[in-house]
Design a protein around this motif. Structure first.
Motif, PDB file in Angstrom:
ATOM      1  N   ALA A 143       0.834  -1.292   0.226  1.00 56.18           N
ATOM      2  CA  ALA A 143      -0.092  -0.118   0.045  1.00 56.18           C
ATOM      3  C   ALA A 143       0.847   1.399   0.188  1.00 56.18           C
ATOM      4  O   ALA A 143       0.406   2.162  -0.563  1.00 56.18           O
ATOM      5  N   SER A 144       2.148   1.089   0.581  1.00 56.83           N
ATOM      6  CA  SER A 144       3.103   2.457   0.451  1.00 56.83           C
ATOM      7  C   SER A 144       3.632   2.687  -0.733  1.00 56.83           C
ATOM      8  O   SER A 144       3.997   3.930  -1.078  1.00 56.83           O
ATOM      9  N   VAL A 145       3.309   2.026  -1.895  1.00 54.53           N
ATOM     10  CA  VAL A 145       3.880   2.218  -3.217  1.00 54.53           C
ATOM     11  C   VAL A 145       2.595   2.236  -3.878  1.00 54.53           C
ATOM     12  O   VAL A 145       2.795   2.043  -5.434  1.00 54.53           O
ATOM     13  N   GLY A 146       1.305   2.389  -3.617  1.00 54.00           N
ATOM     14  CA  GLY A 146       0.262   2.385  -4.464  1.00 54.00           C
ATOM     15  C   GLY A 146      -0.655   1.033  -4.809  1.00 54.00           C
ATOM     16  O   GLY A 146      -1.353   1.078  -5.764  1.00 54.00           O
ATOM     17  N   VAL A 147      -0.047  -0.146  -4.190  1.00 57.13           N
ATOM     18  CA  VAL A 147      -0.777  -1.256  -4.803  1.00 57.13           C
ATOM     19  C   VAL A 147      -1.593  -1.653  -3.828  1.00 57.13           C
ATOM     20  O   VAL A 147      -1.696  -1.613  -2.509  1.00 57.13           O
ATOM     21  N   PRO A 148      -3.066  -1.775  -4.227  1.00 56.16           N
ATOM     22  CA  PRO A 148      -4.152  -1.866  -3.111  1.00 56.16           C
ATOM     23  C   PRO A 148      -3.712  -3.342  -2.416  1.00 56.16           C
ATOM     24  O   PRO A 148      -3.440  -4.458  -2.864  1.00 56.16           O
ATOM     25  N   ILE A 149      -4.412  -3.385  -1.217  1.00 58.47           N
ATOM     26  CA  ILE A 149      -4.188  -4.498  -0.224  1.00 58.47           C
ATOM     27  C   ILE A 149      -5.541  -4.954   0.150  1.00 58.47           C
ATOM     28  O   ILE A 149      -6.336  -3.958   0.375  1.00 58.47           O
ATOM     29  N   PRO A 150      -5.805  -6.172   0.596  1.00 58.53           N
ATOM     30  CA  PRO A 150      -7.095  -6.846   0.736  1.00 58.53           C
ATOM     31  C   PRO A 150      -7.553  -6.386   2.380  1.00 58.53           C
ATOM     32  O   PRO A 150      -8.641  -6.626   2.636  1.00 58.53           O
ATOM     33  N   GLU A 151      -6.330  -6.142   3.358  1.00 59.40           N
ATOM     34  CA  GLU A 151      -6.853  -6.042   4.507  1.00 59.40           C
ATOM     35  C   GLU A 151      -5.758  -5.295   5.336  1.00 59.40           C
ATOM     36  O   GLU A 151      -4.689  -5.340   4.779  1.00 59.40           O
ATOM     37  N   GLU A 152      -6.112  -4.391   6.014  1.00 62.64           N
ATOM     38  CA  GLU A 152      -5.073  -3.199   6.665  1.00 62.64           C
ATOM     39  C   GLU A 152      -4.216  -3.585   7.808  1.00 62.64           C
ATOM     40  O   GLU A 152      -3.430  -3.014   7.998  1.00 62.64           O
ATOM     41  N   SER A 153      -4.490  -4.722   8.363  1.00 62.68           N
ATOM     42  CA  SER A 153      -3.609  -5.111   9.354  1.00 62.68           C
ATOM     43  C   SER A 153      -2.342  -5.894   8.877  1.00 62.68           C
ATOM     44  O   SER A 153      -1.238  -5.784   9.548  1.00 62.68           O
ATOM     45  N   GLY A 154      -2.520  -6.594   7.779  1.00 63.83           N
ATOM     46  CA  GLY A 154      -1.135  -7.414   7.578  1.00 63.83           C
ATOM     47  C   GLY A 154      -1.090  -8.584   8.183  1.00 63.83           C
ATOM     48  O   GLY A 154      -0.166  -9.251   7.927  1.00 63.83           O
TER      49      GLY A 154
END
Length: 202
Positions: A109-120
């Motif tokens: 997410a820090s380089v603009g790629v969407p992620i499925p969930e925010e905790s990792g």
């Protein structure tokens, strides 16, 4: 490693560093316990309309990779982790999680790629990824790809959370180079080095 995990579970954060851990992935994947691997093709339009442009963050990843330390990014567990897992009511990232504090799962997410969930945290992250449109799963154990039937078998061939199995859409491995041992290296290579723009895999 134990001391590091202990500090992370007590809410500490460390300077970020992007590395190539391919050899460790290749070693781990030979485990006799087996793995479910989740693959997701990132839709190009989700990246092309942000500041990172058509390369879906590749230049930013390379910039971070070649930096000795990433000044504006730290590695930590999510603020919920020390509270839930060790009862410690503290996180160095309470105010900046997802902005300058990341873990392996949230770094894209820090380089603009969407992620499925925010905790990792992978027990939550992987089932969410597996349920995305276009995502699929395959099973690998002791140097071999397994059939989708083996993945779903109740015999415990693959030791993974039931929630992940339920979320996965399993594909048979017949398309992958006759299921030979080299194919897993090809997938890891692609995920780590070659095609960040088109595939994020865990």
């Amino acid at each position: 490693m134990g001391k590091l995990i202990g500090k992370l579970l007590h809410g500490e954060a460390f300077p970020g560093k992007v590395g190539n851990d391919k050899e460790h992935f290749l070693e781990a994947i030979q485990s006799e316990f087996g793995y479910i691997l989740v693959f997701w093709d990132v839709p190009q339009h989700l990246c092309s309309n942000n500041e990172y442009g058509q390369d879906c963050g590749l230049k930013a990843v390379l910039r971070d990779f070649y930096s000795e330390r990433i000044r504006d990014k730290s590695y930590a567990f999510p603020p919920s982790a020390p509270r839930e897992l060790t009862g410690v009511n503290y996180s160095a990232c309470d105010e900046n999680w997802g902005r300058s504090c990341f873990n392996c799962g949230t770094y894209p997410a820090s380089v603009g790629v969407p992620i499925p969930e925010e905790s990792g945290m992978l027990d939550r992250y992987l089932p969410k990824m597996a349920s995305l449109p276009g995502a699929f799963c395959r099973c690998y154990k002791a140097g071999e790809w397994l059939s989708s039937e083996s993945c779903l078998a109740s015999s415990g061939m693959i030791h993974q959370p039931e929630k992940l199995k339920t979320s996965c859409k399993f594909e048979n491995p017949t398309e992958i180079n006759n299921c030979n041992e080299e194919s897993i290296e090809w997938w890891i290579d692609r995920a780590i080095n070659n095609e960040w723009i088109s595939r994020v895999s865990v």
